[in-house]
Scaffold this active site. Structure first.
Site, PDB file in Angstrom:
ATOM      1  N   CYS A 162      31.105  38.822 -22.475  1.00 60.30           N
ATOM      2  CA  CYS A 162      29.776  38.229 -22.349  1.00 60.30           C
ATOM      3  C   CYS A 162      29.297  37.679 -23.681  1.00 60.30           C
ATOM      4  O   CYS A 162      28.461  36.783 -23.714  1.00 60.30           O
ATOM      5  CB  CYS A 162      28.797  39.272 -21.840  1.00 60.30           C
ATOM      6  N   GLU A 193      21.689  42.357 -17.733  1.00 65.14           N
ATOM      7  CA  GLU A 193      22.539  41.762 -18.772  1.00 65.14           C
ATOM      8  C   GLU A 193      23.409  40.746 -18.050  1.00 65.14           C
ATOM      9  O   GLU A 193      24.290  41.121 -17.276  1.00 65.14           O
ATOM     10  CB  GLU A 193      23.435  42.831 -19.418  1.00 65.14           C
TER      11      GLU A 193
HETATM   12  P1  NAP Z   1      29.190  39.998 -10.547  1.00 67.13           P
HETATM   13  O1  NAP Z   1      30.000  39.366  -9.518  1.00 67.13           O
HETATM   14  O2  NAP Z   1      27.751  39.678 -10.614  1.00 67.13           O
HETATM   15  O3  NAP Z   1      29.401  41.572 -10.348  1.00 67.13           O
HETATM   16  C1  NAP Z   1      28.838  42.481 -11.240  1.00 67.13           C
HETATM   17  C2  NAP Z   1      28.641  43.812 -10.545  1.00 67.13           C
HETATM   18  O4  NAP Z   1      27.642  43.670  -9.534  1.00 67.13           O
HETATM   19  C3  NAP Z   1      29.880  44.344  -9.838  1.00 67.13           C
HETATM   20  O5  NAP Z   1      29.946  45.732 -10.030  1.00 67.13           O
HETATM   21  C4  NAP Z   1      29.611  44.008  -8.381  1.00 67.13           C
HETATM   22  O6  NAP Z   1      30.248  44.868  -7.486  1.00 67.13           O
HETATM   23  C5  NAP Z   1      28.125  44.218  -8.325  1.00 67.13           C
HETATM   24  N1  NAP Z   1      27.461  43.561  -7.213  1.00 67.13           N
HETATM   25  C6  NAP Z   1      27.755  42.385  -6.635  1.00 67.13           C
HETATM   26  N2  NAP Z   1      26.863  42.115  -5.654  1.00 67.13           N
HETATM   27  C7  NAP Z   1      25.994  43.142  -5.643  1.00 67.13           C
HETATM   28  C8  NAP Z   1      24.849  43.454  -4.863  1.00 67.13           C
HETATM   29  N3  NAP Z   1      24.401  42.630  -3.907  1.00 67.13           N
HETATM   30  N4  NAP Z   1      24.205  44.607  -5.107  1.00 67.13           N
HETATM   31  C9  NAP Z   1      24.614  45.435  -6.074  1.00 67.13           C
HETATM   32  N5  NAP Z   1      25.689  45.195  -6.848  1.00 67.13           N
HETATM   33  C10 NAP Z   1      26.361  44.062  -6.631  1.00 67.13           C
HETATM   34  O7  NAP Z   1      29.742  39.723 -12.003  1.00 67.13           O
HETATM   35  P2  NAP Z   1      31.249  39.859 -12.535  1.00 67.13           P
HETATM   36  O8  NAP Z   1      32.016  38.743 -11.989  1.00 67.13           O
HETATM   37  O9  NAP Z   1      31.755  41.250 -12.367  1.00 67.13           O
HETATM   38  O10 NAP Z   1      31.022  39.680 -14.093  1.00 67.13           O
HETATM   39  C11 NAP Z   1      31.080  38.448 -14.760  1.00 67.13           C
HETATM   40  C12 NAP Z   1      29.720  38.053 -15.247  1.00 67.13           C
HETATM   41  O11 NAP Z   1      29.111  39.131 -15.936  1.00 67.13           O
HETATM   42  C13 NAP Z   1      29.770  36.923 -16.229  1.00 67.13           C
HETATM   43  O12 NAP Z   1      28.845  35.957 -15.846  1.00 67.13           O
HETATM   44  C14 NAP Z   1      29.342  37.541 -17.563  1.00 67.13           C
HETATM   45  O13 NAP Z   1      28.635  36.686 -18.403  1.00 67.13           O
HETATM   46  C15 NAP Z   1      28.513  38.667 -17.138  1.00 67.13           C
HETATM   47  N6  NAP Z   1      28.568  39.743 -18.125  1.00 67.13           N
HETATM   48  C16 NAP Z   1      27.455  39.972 -18.873  1.00 67.13           C
HETATM   49  C17 NAP Z   1      27.474  40.979 -19.811  1.00 67.13           C
HETATM   50  C18 NAP Z   1      26.257  41.276 -20.637  1.00 67.13           C
HETATM   51  O14 NAP Z   1      26.219  42.331 -21.255  1.00 67.13           O
HETATM   52  N7  NAP Z   1      25.272  40.415 -20.693  1.00 67.13           N
HETATM   53  C19 NAP Z   1      28.608  41.752 -19.994  1.00 67.13           C
HETATM   54  C20 NAP Z   1      29.722  41.486 -19.213  1.00 67.13           C
HETATM   55  C21 NAP Z   1      29.687  40.467 -18.271  1.00 67.13           C
HETATM   56  P3  NAP Z   1      31.629  44.487  -6.760  1.00 67.13           P
HETATM   57  O15 NAP Z   1      32.602  44.194  -7.831  1.00 67.13           O
HETATM   58  O16 NAP Z   1      31.948  45.714  -6.027  1.00 67.13           O
HETATM   59  O17 NAP Z   1      31.321  43.283  -5.936  1.00 67.13           O
END
Ligand code: NAP
Length: 519
Positions: free
Chosen positions: A293, A254
């Site tokens: 999102c 997602e």
């Molecule tokens: P992110 O930086 O991609 O992080 C998301 C999650 O992934 C965090 O728990 C992060 O952990 C983890 N993560 C990062 N690198 C990883 C790796 N190499 N292996 C495993 N896990 C890893 O995203 P964000 O900044 O939290 O969220 C914002 C984005 O999410 C926006 O682009 C938004 O559109 C999207 N979003 C989408 C939805 C949907 O349902 N489609 C819902 C909400 C948000 P750490 O925090 O510990 O680094």
């Protein structure tokens, strides 16, 4: 100062070292730390598979549903404390924090109710029994059986409660043990929920990783599932995991989305549908400071109505109060982290290469209850793109904050749909119109590019919660840029955690083994 620990292998454990800081985004004060360094990842996954899986699979759907109900009640019972944590660690207003916390308890309660309708069954039947031979005794039946690995949930920073609850509801009901990981920066709410729910579940059914993922995903294979919510960038890294590339590890993504709203040419200023459109655009820009999102990022309006819509939106956005989310009257708090603020500002600059800012932007602005220049605040920002056909940034770049762009189209459903599709696939698109012909043409042109389409009209203007609210009954996810995943959608949400099997054999045997009604 809270020190967040993780619940793995059936015990609460602290990682070594200083770990990462959790910050109050209003004051920039450090309010907690978390580390996952040194945790035994292989042991954590093995424990969930070995202890949690069998314990859940031994239960009927109704019994698993009772676990979800207990989780829902525990979260609801601690609502005030969780809301406070959301304000402190997420920069949420009280309303924003309620949206997250009630989303978690409400979704768990919904799945508990669904579970009750499945009663004593342990296998989910898919479709009707099919006669396969000349005689009616040779039949086939599709069923869903739980996968026997672990379900690892990786969540984004914006919904620490709801993200945990909605994913756990589907996995636990399907019969899979959960290892859930919130984003480290806003993990406080999820950690508090983990403390509440871990003792309610069978040993191994629920584990919690309080910070960076470390090597959590490395031991996973074909019987495990990863359900990821976050950025496309991280999703791309997960798609390259050896387990995914070589081991058929199931990965649900997602990700980003440039959700659209289309105002039909039939909608007259002042009508219920017109007001609904304006209300939804403003809500989606401001709720959770636009860090949703599903928030509307691109609002398409017929060229003839563009100036009036712009004027109305600017007037409404001018009334919005940004500031300390604990202050009465403030409806937009800060962004969650310093990197989010940097990325929000850079994103506005990027959008401004093909559009003009009509309110907000990256300059100074008034904040309520904030001293000095502390806090990660971004004002509601509306841009207007006069040449949407040739524009690129607005159709390609998600600014994850209180930011949206108004784009004019020629009034035809075909043109609106072609512009919407430039977003490359999204979670939700809403069409605001009372003209059935326009709605029909728009619906079937935009539907292939979305996981959900909302048809907003005067008939539902007083009932619709808005496109940004994800309902457990309906699918959440979307193709293309949105990641290609699917979650929720009632019992459809269990498919991710199940193996669909075609079982062939004699009718009495299938009826007895699968609990089918006698044909
Ligand atoms: P992110 O930086 O991609 O992080 C998301 C999650 O992934 C965090 O728990 C992060 O952990 C983890 N993560 C990062 N690198 C990883 C790796 N190499 N292996 C495993 N896990 C890893 O995203 P964000 O900044 O939290 O969220 C914002 C984005 O999410 C926006 O682009 C938004 O559109 C999207 N979003 C989408 C939805 C949907 O349902 N489609 C819902 C909400 C948000 P750490 O925090 O510990 O680094």
């Amino acid at each position: 100062m809270e020190i967040l620990d993780s619940y793995v292998g059936g015990e609460w454990k602290r990682g070594s070292g200083d770990g990462e800081s959790l910050v109050d985004p209003t004051t920039e004060a450090v309010i907690g730390t978390t580390s996952t360094d040194g945790l035994d990842w292989q042991g954590a996954v093995d424990f969930a598979r070995r202890e949690g899986g069998p314990a859940l699979r031994a239960l009927t759907f109704a019994q698993r549903g009772e676990l979800l109900r207990a989780m829902s009640r525990a979260i609801h019972g601690a609502r005030d404390e969780l809301i406070e944590a959301g304000i402190r660690n997420g920069g949420n207003t009280r309303g924003d924090a309620k949206f997250d916390v009630d989303g978690a308890s409400g979704t768990l309660a919904h799945y508990a109710d669904l579970a009750a309708t499945l009663g004593d069954a342990k296998v989910l039947v898919d479709g009707d029994t099919i006669q396969l031979g000349r005689a009616p005794r040779f039949v086939g039946q599709h069923v869903f059986v739980p996968k026997v690995g672990a379900a690892v949930h990786v969540n984004a920073f914006n919904f620490p409660a709801w993200g945990l609850g909605e994913k756990a509801a589907c996995a636990l009901l399907a019969g899979m043990p959960v290892i859930t990981k919130p984003a480290a920066s806003t993990a406080l709410v999820a950690w508090k929920i983990a403390k509440l729910v871990a003792p309610l579940l069978p040993r191994g059914a629920f584990s919690f990783v309080a910070g960076p993922p470390g090597g959590l995903l490395m031991p996973l294979g074909a019987q495990d599932v990863v359900a990821f919510t976050g950025s496309s960038r991280t999703a791309a890294a997960l798609r390259a995991l050896p387990g995914v590339v070589q081991g058929s590890l199931r990965l649900n993504v997602e990700a980003d989305s440039l959700n659209a709203a289309v105002l039909g040419p039939d909608v007259s200023p002042g009508s219920d549908t017109w007001n609904l459109f304006l209300k939804d655009v403003v809500r989606e820009m401001t709720q959770k400071a636009g860090q949703k999102c599903t928030a509307i990022r691109r609002a398409f309006v017929p060229r003839a109505l563009a100036a009036e819509v712009e004027e109305e939106l600017v007037a409404r956005l001018r009334e919005v109060k940004v500031g300390d989310p604990s202050h009465d009257g403030v409806t937009v708090g800060p962004l969650a982290t310093a990197p989010q603020l940097r990325s929000g500002r850079a994103g506005i600059e990027k959008l401004a290469t093909g559009a003009r800012v009509v309110i907000g932007g990256t300059g100074p602005f008034e904040k309520v209850g904030v001293t000095g220049d502390k806090g990660y605040f971004l004002p509601p920002t509306l841009l207007v793109c006069d040449a949407p056909d040739g524009a690129t940034a607005v159709h390609e770049h998600e600014v994850f904050g209180p930011v949206a762009t108004l784009l004019a189209y020629d009034g035809s459903a075909a043109h609106a749909a072609a512009l919407v599709a430039k977003g490359g696939g999204g979670l939700v698109c809403t069409v605001y119109s009372d003209d059935r012909a326009f709605v029909a043409e728009a619906l079937f042109a935009i539907a292939p590019f979305h996981g959900r389409v909302m048809l907003a009209s005067e008939k539902i203007a007083d009932q619709a919660p808005g496109p940004g609210t994800v309902l457990p009954q309906m699918l959440h996810g979307g193709p293309g840029r949105a990641g290609g995943g699917e979650e929720l959608g009632g019992l459809r949400g269990l498919a991710l955690y199940s193996q669909r099997v075609a079982v062939q054999g004699s009718r009495p045997i299938l009826e007895a083994l699968l609990g089918l009604k006698k044909g």
